[in-house]
Write a protein that holds these residues in place. Sequence first.
Motif, PDB file in Angstrom:
ATOM      1  N   PHE A 133      -8.378   4.131  -3.754  1.00  0.00           N
ATOM      2  CA  PHE A 133      -7.728   4.632  -2.542  1.00  0.00           C
ATOM      3  C   PHE A 133      -8.596   4.360  -1.308  1.00  0.00           C
ATOM      4  O   PHE A 133      -8.094   3.971  -0.262  1.00  0.00           O
ATOM      5  CB  PHE A 133      -7.445   6.134  -2.657  1.00  0.00           C
ATOM      6  CG  PHE A 133      -6.311   6.468  -3.590  1.00  0.00           C
ATOM      7  CD1 PHE A 133      -5.659   5.474  -4.290  1.00  0.00           C
ATOM      8  CD2 PHE A 133      -5.881   7.783  -3.748  1.00  0.00           C
ATOM      9  CE1 PHE A 133      -4.612   5.769  -5.145  1.00  0.00           C
ATOM     10  CE2 PHE A 133      -4.837   8.082  -4.597  1.00  0.00           C
ATOM     11  CZ  PHE A 133      -4.207   7.083  -5.302  1.00  0.00           C
ATOM     12  N   ILE A 189      -7.872  13.848  -8.344  1.00  0.00           N
ATOM     13  CA  ILE A 189      -7.820  12.418  -8.633  1.00  0.00           C
ATOM     14  C   ILE A 189      -9.143  11.993  -9.223  1.00  0.00           C
ATOM     15  O   ILE A 189     -10.217  12.380  -8.730  1.00  0.00           O
ATOM     16  CB  ILE A 189      -7.519  11.632  -7.344  1.00  0.00           C
ATOM     17  CG1 ILE A 189      -6.101  11.967  -6.878  1.00  0.00           C
ATOM     18  CG2 ILE A 189      -7.634  10.139  -7.570  1.00  0.00           C
ATOM     19  CD1 ILE A 189      -5.841  11.621  -5.467  1.00  0.00           C
ATOM     20  N   ILE A 243      -8.171   0.806  -0.322  1.00  0.00           N
ATOM     21  CA  ILE A 243      -6.873   0.575   0.327  1.00  0.00           C
ATOM     22  C   ILE A 243      -6.914   1.058   1.771  1.00  0.00           C
ATOM     23  O   ILE A 243      -6.474   0.369   2.702  1.00  0.00           O
ATOM     24  CB  ILE A 243      -5.753   1.299  -0.452  1.00  0.00           C
ATOM     25  CG1 ILE A 243      -5.515   0.580  -1.775  1.00  0.00           C
ATOM     26  CG2 ILE A 243      -4.470   1.351   0.366  1.00  0.00           C
ATOM     27  CD1 ILE A 243      -4.525   1.261  -2.679  1.00  0.00           C
ATOM     28  N   PHE A 245       2.493   6.553  -6.847  1.00  0.00           N
ATOM     29  CA  PHE A 245       1.485   7.434  -7.428  1.00  0.00           C
ATOM     30  C   PHE A 245       1.879   8.908  -7.264  1.00  0.00           C
ATOM     31  O   PHE A 245       1.840   9.694  -8.204  1.00  0.00           O
ATOM     32  CB  PHE A 245       0.129   7.180  -6.759  1.00  0.00           C
ATOM     33  CG  PHE A 245      -0.959   8.095  -7.233  1.00  0.00           C
ATOM     34  CD1 PHE A 245      -1.682   7.799  -8.383  1.00  0.00           C
ATOM     35  CD2 PHE A 245      -1.244   9.267  -6.554  1.00  0.00           C
ATOM     36  CE1 PHE A 245      -2.670   8.655  -8.823  1.00  0.00           C
ATOM     37  CE2 PHE A 245      -2.231  10.126  -6.997  1.00  0.00           C
ATOM     38  CZ  PHE A 245      -2.955   9.814  -8.139  1.00  0.00           C
ATOM     39  N   ASN A 246       2.325   9.256  -6.056  1.00  0.00           N
ATOM     40  CA  ASN A 246       2.657  10.651  -5.791  1.00  0.00           C
ATOM     41  C   ASN A 246       3.911  11.102  -6.527  1.00  0.00           C
ATOM     42  O   ASN A 246       3.965  12.213  -7.036  1.00  0.00           O
ATOM     43  CB  ASN A 246       2.825  10.872  -4.289  1.00  0.00           C
ATOM     44  CG  ASN A 246       1.502  11.066  -3.606  1.00  0.00           C
ATOM     45  OD1 ASN A 246       0.872  12.106  -3.768  1.00  0.00           O
ATOM     46  ND2 ASN A 246       1.046  10.066  -2.876  1.00  0.00           N
ATOM     47  N   ARG A 266      -9.779   6.092  -9.414  1.00  0.00           N
ATOM     48  CA  ARG A 266      -8.623   6.073  -8.511  1.00  0.00           C
ATOM     49  C   ARG A 266      -9.046   6.336  -7.075  1.00  0.00           C
ATOM     50  O   ARG A 266      -8.594   5.694  -6.139  1.00  0.00           O
ATOM     51  CB  ARG A 266      -7.634   7.181  -8.930  1.00  0.00           C
ATOM     52  CG  ARG A 266      -6.506   6.681  -9.777  1.00  0.00           C
ATOM     53  CD  ARG A 266      -5.348   6.242  -8.879  1.00  0.00           C
ATOM     54  NE  ARG A 266      -4.505   5.231  -9.496  1.00  0.00           N
ATOM     55  CZ  ARG A 266      -3.740   5.436 -10.559  1.00  0.00           C
ATOM     56  NH1 ARG A 266      -3.732   6.602 -11.165  1.00  0.00           N
ATOM     57  NH2 ARG A 266      -2.976   4.482 -11.034  1.00  0.00           N
ATOM     58  N   LEU A 286       3.409  13.753   3.618  1.00  0.00           N
ATOM     59  CA  LEU A 286       3.643  13.584   2.180  1.00  0.00           C
ATOM     60  C   LEU A 286       4.451  14.751   1.602  1.00  0.00           C
ATOM     61  O   LEU A 286       5.404  14.546   0.851  1.00  0.00           O
ATOM     62  CB  LEU A 286       2.303  13.443   1.454  1.00  0.00           C
ATOM     63  CG  LEU A 286       2.379  13.349  -0.060  1.00  0.00           C
ATOM     64  CD1 LEU A 286       3.196  12.155  -0.498  1.00  0.00           C
ATOM     65  CD2 LEU A 286       0.985  13.276  -0.663  1.00  0.00           C
ATOM     66  N   TYR A 314      -2.455   8.173   1.876  1.00  0.00           N
ATOM     67  CA  TYR A 314      -3.559   8.258   0.906  1.00  0.00           C
ATOM     68  C   TYR A 314      -4.454   9.454   1.200  1.00  0.00           C
ATOM     69  O   TYR A 314      -4.942  10.112   0.273  1.00  0.00           O
ATOM     70  CB  TYR A 314      -4.348   6.948   0.888  1.00  0.00           C
ATOM     71  CG  TYR A 314      -3.610   5.884   0.122  1.00  0.00           C
ATOM     72  CD1 TYR A 314      -3.646   5.863  -1.267  1.00  0.00           C
ATOM     73  CD2 TYR A 314      -2.828   4.936   0.767  1.00  0.00           C
ATOM     74  CE1 TYR A 314      -2.941   4.925  -1.986  1.00  0.00           C
ATOM     75  CE2 TYR A 314      -2.116   3.992   0.076  1.00  0.00           C
ATOM     76  CZ  TYR A 314      -2.172   3.985  -1.304  1.00  0.00           C
ATOM     77  OH  TYR A 314      -1.457   3.070  -2.009  1.00  0.00           O
ATOM     78  N   HIS A 350       0.824  -1.208   0.000  1.00  0.00           N
ATOM     79  CA  HIS A 350       0.000   0.000   0.000  1.00  0.00           C
ATOM     80  C   HIS A 350       0.857   1.257   0.000  1.00  0.00           C
ATOM     81  O   HIS A 350       0.622   2.192  -0.765  1.00  0.00           O
ATOM     82  CB  HIS A 350      -0.924   0.016   1.229  1.00  0.00           C
ATOM     83  CG  HIS A 350      -2.004  -1.007   1.165  1.00  0.00           C
ATOM     84  ND1 HIS A 350      -2.926  -1.190   2.166  1.00  0.00           N
ATOM     85  CD2 HIS A 350      -2.300  -1.909   0.209  1.00  0.00           C
ATOM     86  CE1 HIS A 350      -3.754  -2.161   1.823  1.00  0.00           C
ATOM     87  NE2 HIS A 350      -3.384  -2.618   0.654  1.00  0.00           N
ATOM     88  N   GLY A 405       1.268   3.999  -2.978  1.00  0.00           N
ATOM     89  CA  GLY A 405       0.929   5.393  -2.702  1.00  0.00           C
ATOM     90  C   GLY A 405       2.094   6.321  -3.031  1.00  0.00           C
ATOM     91  O   GLY A 405       1.910   7.391  -3.619  1.00  0.00           O
TER      92      GLY A 405
END
Lengths: 242, 318
Positions: B109, B101, B112, A19-20, B105, A108, B92, A12, A16
């Motif tokens: 997310f 997004i 998840i 993707f970023n 998608r 993030l 996420y 996961h 993630g």
Amino acid sequence: MSRVLIVEDEQHIADGLRFNLEAEGHDAMVAPDGESALRMLLVERQPVDVLILDIMLPGKDGFTVASELRAAGEYVPTLMLTARGSAEDVLRGFEAGADDYLPKPFELSILIARVNGLLRRRRWNEHDPPGSSGTSDTPAPDVYTFAGRTLDFTAMQVHAHDKSHRLTVMECDLLRYLVKNANQPVSRRAILQEVWGLPEGVDTRAIDNFIVRLRRYIEDGPAAPKFLQTVRGVGYRFVPRP
Amino acid sequence: MTRRQKAIAFFVTLCVLLVAAAVSLNIGWVFINSRSLAPLVLGVISFALIIAGLIVYTVFLVLEIKRNEDHDTFINAVTHELKTPIASMRLYLQTLQSRDIDEQRRQEFYAIMLADADRLHHTVDQVLAAGASGQKAKAVIRSPIDASALARDCVRLALARHHLDAGAITLDTPADGPTVNGDAEQLATVVTNLLDNAVKYSAGNVRVAVSVAVPAPDTVWIRVQDRGMGIAPKQLKRIFKRFYRVQARDLRNIKGTGLGLYIVRSIARAHNGRVFAQSEGLGRGATFTLELPRLATDAVTPAEGQADADASHPEVVK
């Protein structure tokens, strides 16, 4: 486009991150364990600009991966991720050759900023070999010369007796701090707190391993150091002209 | 050699040296007092006590060091098990917060994050269950349970949770399910933990057989048999200890808290039953058997009647 390799067994988090990073315009790959990361970097010689390395991995852990990469002469800028986040882990990561670290859970935006920071360093190193003049997005060359040795803080290299050594960000910051305080004793605690931003209560002896490594780069006889002296009971002193 | 192994080696060496010193003093004492009986006997007894004390002390010390080590392993494992899903969910959520997004998608997310929340929930449940089973006073609320139905429900849930094909876990139960007396939720936790382990240690090739049997008229077995990595003979008992996790190279990527089987054993004991593991060795799979006392069929009716009576007159229960 920059290539980022994510070494993370938690699918996961790996997805993630990918993707970023792709949304940031990077090219991201994922390796689920240390062995496959080492294979991609050392055997397949895949071009990678930044490595995001988890510590708790199946098989070889992040520390092992980082030190094996360095032992093989691969100095890809490395950002370590750690769930334990203890200062001892962080220091172990730096010793293994990591350039930066983030504790999990991470922010993030901070992660992306750190990755971009490492990428910037990488670009300076590639486009500006030591000695060349800086371009517009390059900072002024930050070079210190003493006794025939050159410390290039921008390119993160040490030149001594026609030999060059690459430095990690941590080694580089430590050298810069010692040079700034030349001829004065510097305590281990000050190094931990002011150079690496680590809390008190960390085993300060961890620094000694860094000093041993720096001596190997700049001393003629690392066993009888002249420039990087030990100050008994205090810490260390950098003496450019002993 | 780790720091703990060094500590253990140090204390064992110290003990051996002190015992050797005590023995030689004892021999000296025997020589000096060989002609008078009273000091001889008293001296030998005292030395024996000192030696025994030294040995007992060292044994306890070493056990304590080992327990400490298990505890550290547990803290590390739980830290990882708690922080990883939180890190993932935050990642996420921040992604959803900071980027545009598309709908598909977005749904991915959410799925998840839900899975992460479930994982977190599971870990918290395990820790709480382990804490609760440490308190012996907690009584089991019992009711008659059809062991076959229990096993069937658990298998169905495990198949769904691990996204497995129906054939991955087979079920073999007698037509008339034997009845046991117990707490349905706790017994489901036992079977679920055993099933989760069977799937987890099957290295992707899941072929698990669950069976319910009556080996003796007053005993019910619920067995979970896998063809996974197996267990080394000397680990067969230790795996039920709290915080214990088998340390082996190819097992390091298997995550867990070291609590699952401890909970299983605690619940089995609270039900006057037991649980045991069998394995022909590494790579040859393992069989876990939950053994519970069978509730005699003629006893079912009164017990149910009792439960009904309790339900209709709640004030009587007090």
